[in-house]
Design an enzyme around this catalytic site. Structure first.
Site, mmCIF file in Angstrom:
data_model
loop_
_atom_site.group_PDB
_atom_site.id
_atom_site.type_symbol
_atom_site.label_atom_id
_atom_site.label_comp_id
_atom_site.label_asym_id
_atom_site.label_seq_id
_atom_site.Cartn_x
_atom_site.Cartn_y
_atom_site.Cartn_z
ATOM 1 N N CYS A 68 0.834 -1.109 -0.157
ATOM 2 C CA CYS A 68 -0.064 0.103 -0.021
ATOM 3 C C CYS A 68 0.844 1.259 0.044
ATOM 4 O O CYS A 68 2.099 1.122 -0.182
ATOM 5 C CB CYS A 68 -1.119 -0.029 1.160
ATOM 6 N N ARG A 74 -3.139 -0.740 5.515
ATOM 7 C CA ARG A 74 -4.141 -1.847 4.593
ATOM 8 C C ARG A 74 -3.061 -3.033 4.361
ATOM 9 O O ARG A 74 -3.232 -4.052 4.590
ATOM 10 C CB ARG A 74 -4.335 -1.146 3.416
ATOM 11 N N ASP A 187 -9.772 2.708 2.030
ATOM 12 C CA ASP A 187 -8.694 3.423 2.646
ATOM 13 C C ASP A 187 -9.140 3.998 3.831
ATOM 14 O O ASP A 187 -9.746 4.904 3.705
ATOM 15 C CB ASP A 187 -7.933 4.389 1.753
#
Length: 218
Positions: A68, A74, A187
């Site tokens: 990421c 993440r 996100d």
């Protein structure tokens, strides 16, 4: 078949040997006639195990790098969710799983920041620990060290290709592809919704495991 031990500075390994595989560089103490099929890590885990010089080409393992932007939300969530899934199925010794960032925003003077506290808290709700994980940056050399390089969103994929170069072996994937979707992983850095992010990643990791099983990779 025979199991032997080898030492790489600071790390210990057991090797299950048979014919058909070459020894990795740090296992030269083993006789040349002995061949490795699997290795089992017995010592402490480095941030990026592949950086030990294990090319992986000679080992029967599936090597996955989740990516990421910053490697604090993440991608580490994906790393530790996937590790739990394969461990729960008794497959942990067949996988090398890590995560990294396309940027250096969470890395200061060579030291990465730990996993973002709300991300750690969400993982903890599901019995998963991310202790000891610090942000690292994706390197061009990782292309040869991993079989699957999986980005969380379209921007990640674009930046991964910038770092890794041409995807000649088609190793780069978008995470939600394994959940049957073209969407980005939500996100939480912007939304604050770590539950939705966890659910997205969990679904995709389960899909990835199913994908590997269906193709007789494990």
């Amino acid at each position: 078949m025979k199991t032997l031990s080898s030492k790489h500075p600071g790390f210990y390994y057991n090797f299950t040997t048979n014919d058909g595989y070459d020894l990795p560089p740090f296992a030269k103490i083993l006789k040349n006639s002995q061949k490795i099929s699997k290795f089992y890590h017995l010592g402490k885990s480095p941030q990026n195990p592949a950086n030990l010089g294990i090319s992986g080409r000679n080992l029967v393992m599936i090597r996955i790098m989740f990516v990421c932007h910053g490697n604090i939300c993440r991608s580490p969530m994906a790393e530790f969710i996937m590790k739990k899934l394969v461990n729960d199925e008794g497959l942990a010794d067949q996988f090398l799983i890590s995560s990294s960032a396309t940027s250096t925003e969470e890395i200061w003077h060579g030291q990465g920041n730990p996993v973002y506290p709300p991300a750690k808290a969400e993982l903890k709700k599901h019995g998963i620990s991310a202790d000891g994980k610090f942000a690292i940056q994706l390197q061009a050399s990782d292309y040869d060290k991993y079989d699957y390089l999986i980005g969380m969103d379209t921007m990640n994929i674009r930046n991964m290709k910038r770092i890794l170069g041409a995807d000649k072996e088609e190793k780069i994937y978008k995470m939600m592809t394994f959940a049957g979707s073209s969407d980005d992983v939500a996100d939480p850095w912007y939304s604050g919704d770590f539950r939705t992010t966890y659910n997205d990643i969990d679904e995709a990791c389960r899909g990835l495991l199913k994908y590997l099983k269906e193709r007789n990779k494990i």
